[in-house]
Design an enzyme around this catalytic site. Structure first.
Site, mmCIF file in Angstrom:
data_model
loop_
_atom_site.group_PDB
_atom_site.id
_atom_site.type_symbol
_atom_site.label_atom_id
_atom_site.label_comp_id
_atom_site.label_asym_id
_atom_site.label_seq_id
_atom_site.Cartn_x
_atom_site.Cartn_y
_atom_site.Cartn_z
ATOM 1 N N LYS A 135 -10.644 -0.861 10.447
ATOM 2 C CA LYS A 135 -10.859 -1.985 9.526
ATOM 3 C C LYS A 135 -11.298 -3.230 10.281
ATOM 4 O O LYS A 135 -11.533 -4.273 9.696
ATOM 5 C CB LYS A 135 -9.593 -2.267 8.720
ATOM 6 C CG LYS A 135 -9.249 -1.133 7.741
ATOM 7 C CD LYS A 135 -8.068 -1.491 6.893
ATOM 8 C CE LYS A 135 -7.428 -0.295 6.214
ATOM 9 N NZ LYS A 135 -8.205 0.251 5.111
ATOM 10 N N CYS A 148 -4.775 2.637 -3.583
ATOM 11 C CA CYS A 148 -3.503 3.087 -2.957
ATOM 12 C C CYS A 148 -2.393 2.076 -3.220
ATOM 13 O O CYS A 148 -1.566 1.800 -2.329
ATOM 14 C CB CYS A 148 -3.661 3.327 -1.462
ATOM 15 S SG CYS A 148 -4.769 4.671 -1.090
ATOM 16 N N GLN A 187 -4.738 -5.338 6.601
ATOM 17 C CA GLN A 187 -5.753 -6.215 6.001
ATOM 18 C C GLN A 187 -5.705 -7.634 6.571
ATOM 19 O O GLN A 187 -6.499 -8.484 6.164
ATOM 20 C CB GLN A 187 -5.575 -6.278 4.478
ATOM 21 C CG GLN A 187 -5.746 -4.957 3.775
ATOM 22 C CD GLN A 187 -7.179 -4.437 3.841
ATOM 23 O OE1 GLN A 187 -8.138 -5.186 4.050
ATOM 24 N NE2 GLN A 187 -7.339 -3.139 3.662
ATOM 25 N N ASP A 224 2.932 -4.785 7.658
ATOM 26 C CA ASP A 224 1.709 -3.994 7.570
ATOM 27 C C ASP A 224 0.530 -4.972 7.625
ATOM 28 O O ASP A 224 0.236 -5.661 6.654
ATOM 29 C CB ASP A 224 1.722 -3.200 6.257
ATOM 30 C CG ASP A 224 0.394 -2.502 5.982
ATOM 31 O OD1 ASP A 224 -0.565 -2.688 6.764
ATOM 32 O OD2 ASP A 224 0.311 -1.785 4.966
ATOM 33 N N HIS A 243 0.872 -1.173 0.000
ATOM 34 C CA HIS A 243 0.000 0.000 0.000
ATOM 35 C C HIS A 243 0.916 1.233 0.000
ATOM 36 O O HIS A 243 2.027 1.177 0.526
ATOM 37 C CB HIS A 243 -0.832 -0.066 1.281
ATOM 38 C CG HIS A 243 -1.892 0.970 1.430
ATOM 39 N ND1 HIS A 243 -1.626 2.254 1.836
ATOM 40 C CD2 HIS A 243 -3.248 0.906 1.265
ATOM 41 C CE1 HIS A 243 -2.761 2.933 1.919
ATOM 42 N NE2 HIS A 243 -3.765 2.142 1.571
HETATM 43 N N1 PLP Z 1 -1.989 -0.689 4.587
HETATM 44 C C1 PLP Z 1 -2.959 -1.397 4.020
HETATM 45 C C2 PLP Z 1 -2.678 -2.774 3.536
HETATM 46 C C3 PLP Z 1 -4.241 -0.851 3.883
HETATM 47 O O1 PLP Z 1 -5.217 -1.569 3.319
HETATM 48 C C4 PLP Z 1 -4.477 0.450 4.367
HETATM 49 C C5 PLP Z 1 -5.804 1.068 4.185
HETATM 50 O O2 PLP Z 1 -6.506 0.810 3.229
HETATM 51 C C6 PLP Z 1 -3.441 1.136 4.954
HETATM 52 C C7 PLP Z 1 -2.206 0.540 5.053
HETATM 53 C C8 PLP Z 1 -3.620 2.515 5.506
HETATM 54 O O3 PLP Z 1 -4.457 2.477 6.610
HETATM 55 P P1 PLP Z 1 -4.928 3.830 7.310
HETATM 56 O O4 PLP Z 1 -5.494 4.690 6.210
HETATM 57 O O5 PLP Z 1 -5.953 3.405 8.298
HETATM 58 O O6 PLP Z 1 -3.722 4.447 7.929
#
Ligand code: PLP
Length: 420
Positions: free
Chosen positions: A239, A377, A216, A213, A136
C-alpha cells in the site's frame, strides 16, 4: 453538472512537481478500454514506481541468495540488504531498535502473529478485548478466533454518523478485565484518521497494550511509534508503493520477548533436539523459514522513494485532491459521501441513489477509471451505516486534478445512463 474551478488555493509549483512524479509510474501509461487508466484504488494496493521495480530486478539479477545461512558472497550480500531493509523500516516508523521490526507477509499476517504470540499466551476466559466499528476484518477475525478459543469477550467502540470514533464511550469500556486494544489508525472504508495517540494513552492508564493497524496510515502520514507509544504497529508494503507479500510488525522489544513464537521452523530456533527447542532472539524468533527477501528489499526501496518525495508533501498534496474531489462530488445531486470525519486521508466513499455500487464500478471501468466497490472488508461498518456497500475512490500522490474531474464526470455519466 458544473465542474467547480479551483476554489482551493493550490501551490502551482508544488502541483507541477507532483505531476513529474507520474512519470515514475509505468502503469499510468496504460490504456484501459481505450481510455487512459485513471487509478483510484490505491487504498487497496498502490502502484509501483520504476526505482522500486529496478531495485527488485537488480536484487534478482545480482544479489539473490538465502539469508543468514551462508558464508559465500551472495548470501552475505542478500543478508546485509535484507537487514538493511529492516533498518529502513525501523527509521521510517522511528522504532528504537531494528530488532523491534519483524518482517511478515503483510498486515493480516502481523495481526495474526500478535494474536497467536501475545493473545494466546496472555488473554484468558472473561478477559475483554476492545476493538472499534471501523476495523478491517483483519483486525476483527483473529481476535474473534481467540475469543472463541479462550472465552474472552470483544467490546466494540461505536462511531458517529460522520464515521468518527466515540472516544468517550471507549473510555468507559475499561475495567479490570480489559486486556487488549486493537485500533485502526486510518479507516480504509471511510478515511477517518483516529486519535490513536490519545486512545493509546487512555489504554495505558489502565495498563492495557494497544495494537495499531496502520495499513492505511503509513502511506499517507509520518508514523512515529515512540511518539504514539503504541505497543504494536502493523502495515503492508504493497500500500506504500512496495511489493506484495511483505509487511511489518513493530513491537516493543520487551513485549516481543515475552511472547511465544507464532510459526515454528528454521531460523526461529537457537537449539533443537527431539526433546526440546530453544528459540532465537527477536526479530528472528518470529521469522521462521526463508523470509520474503526480495520483497523486503523492495519494501526498503519503496520507503527510500517515498522519503525522496517527502511524507508531509505527499499528505498535503493528497489532502488537496481529497478536498477538490469532495467539493465536486457534493455538487452532484443524489450522491452521498459516507465518512465525513473532520480528520481524513484521501479516501472518498460514496453511494448514489438508485444505483448499486457494483454498477458504478463497472461503468467507470469502461471509462478506464478504477475505483473499488463493495464492503471494503469492513462489513460491521457497512451494517452501522445500514448499507451493503459503497463505491470508493482513493487518491494517491500520483493522481492529479484532471483525473479527479474525469472521475466526477464519470459518476455524472453513470447517473445519466440510469436515468434514461
Ligand atoms: N487493515 C487495513 C486498514 C487495510 O486497509 C487492509 C487492506 O486493505 C488490511 C488491514 C489488510 O492488509 P493486507 O491484505 O495487506 O494484509
Amino acid at each position: 453538472m458544473k465542474i467547480v474551478d479551483a476554489t482551493l488555493e493550490q501551490d502551482v509549483t508544488f502541483a507541477n512537481e507532483m505531476e513529474k512524479v507520474r512519470a515514475d509510474f509505468p502503469v499510468l501509461k496504460l490504456e484501459v478500454n481505450g481510455k487512459p487508466l485513471i487509478y483510484l484504488d490505491s487504498a487497496a494496493s498502490s502502484q509501483m514506481p520504476q526505482p522500486v521495480i529496478d531495485r527488485l530486478v537488480y536484487y534478482q539479477t545480482s544479489q539473490h541468495a538465502n539469508v543468514h545461512r551462508g558464508v559465500h558472497y551472495l548470501s552475505e550480500t542478500a543478508t546485509s540488504e535484507y537487514e538493511g531493509a529492516r533498518q529502513k523500516v525501523q527509521h521510517f516508523v522511528n522504532a528504537r531498535e531494528d530488532r523491534e521490526i519483524i518482517f511478515t507477509s503483510g498486515t493480516t499476517d502481523a495481526i495474526n502473529l500478535v494474536m497467536h504470540g501475545y493473545g494466546r499466551k496472555f488473554i484468558k476466559a472473561d478477559d475483554e478485548i476492545i476493538l472499534t466499528t471501523l476495523e478491517h476484518h483483519s483486525n476483527i477475525v483473529p481476535w474473534q478466533m481467540l475469543a472463541q478459543e479462550t472465552g474472552a469477550k470483544i467490546r466494540v467502540v461505536p462511531v458517529n454518523d460522520a464515521g468518527e470514533l466515540l472516544v468517550d464511550e471507549y473510555e468507559k469500556f475499561f475495567n479490570q478485565r480489559t486486556k487488549f486494544v486493537g485500533l485502526i489508525h486510518v479507516s480504509n472504508a471511510l478515511g477517518t484518521i483516529n486519535p490513536v495517540k490519545k486512545m493509546i494513552a487512555l489504554a495505558h492508564m489502565h495498563g492495557v497494550p494497544v495494537l495499531v493497524d496502520g495499513a492505511q496510515a503509513a502511506p499517507h502520514m509520518k508514523i512515529d511509534v515512540q511518539d504514539l507509544d503504541c505497543d504494536f504497529y502493523v502495515f503492508s508494503a504493497h500500500k506504500l508503493c512496495g511489493p506484495t507479500g511483505v509487511g511489518m510488525l513493530y513491537g516493543k522489544a520487551s513485549l516481543l520477548e515475552s511472547m511465544q513464537p507464532f510459526k515454528g521452523g528454521g531460523e526461529m530456533i537457537a537449539t533443537v533436539t527431539f526433546e526440546k527447542t530453544t528459540y532465537n532472539t527477536i526479530p528472528h524468533k518470529f521469522e521462521a523459514g526463508t523470509p520474503p527477501i526480495a520483497a523486503a528489499i523492495g519494501f526498503g526501496a519503496a520507503i527510500d522513494y517515498l522519503l525522496t518525495i517527502g511524507i508531509d508533501e505527499i499528505h498535503a498534496y493528497e489532502m488537496e485532491l481529497l478536498h477538490y474531489a469532495t467539493e465536486l462530488i457534493n455538487e452532484l445531486s443524489g450522491v452521498h459521501v459516507i465518512g465525513t470525519a473532520a480528520s481524513k486521508t484521501s479516501v472518498l466513499s460514496f453511494v448514489v441513489d438508485g444505483i448499486h455500487p457494483h454498477d458504478i464500478g463497472t461503468l467507470l471501468n469502461q471509462e478506464g477509471i478504477a475505483v473499488r466497490t463493495g464492503h471494503h472488508c469492513a462489513q460491521p461498518l457497512m451494517q452501522r451505516f445500514k448499507i451493503p456497500a459503497t463505491s470508493r475512490a482513493s487518491f494517491a500522490f500520483y493522481n492529479n486534478r484532471s483525473e479527479v474531474e474525469a472521475f466526477i464526470a464519470g459518476i455524472y455519466s453513470v447517473q445519466k445512463f440510469f436515468s434514461r
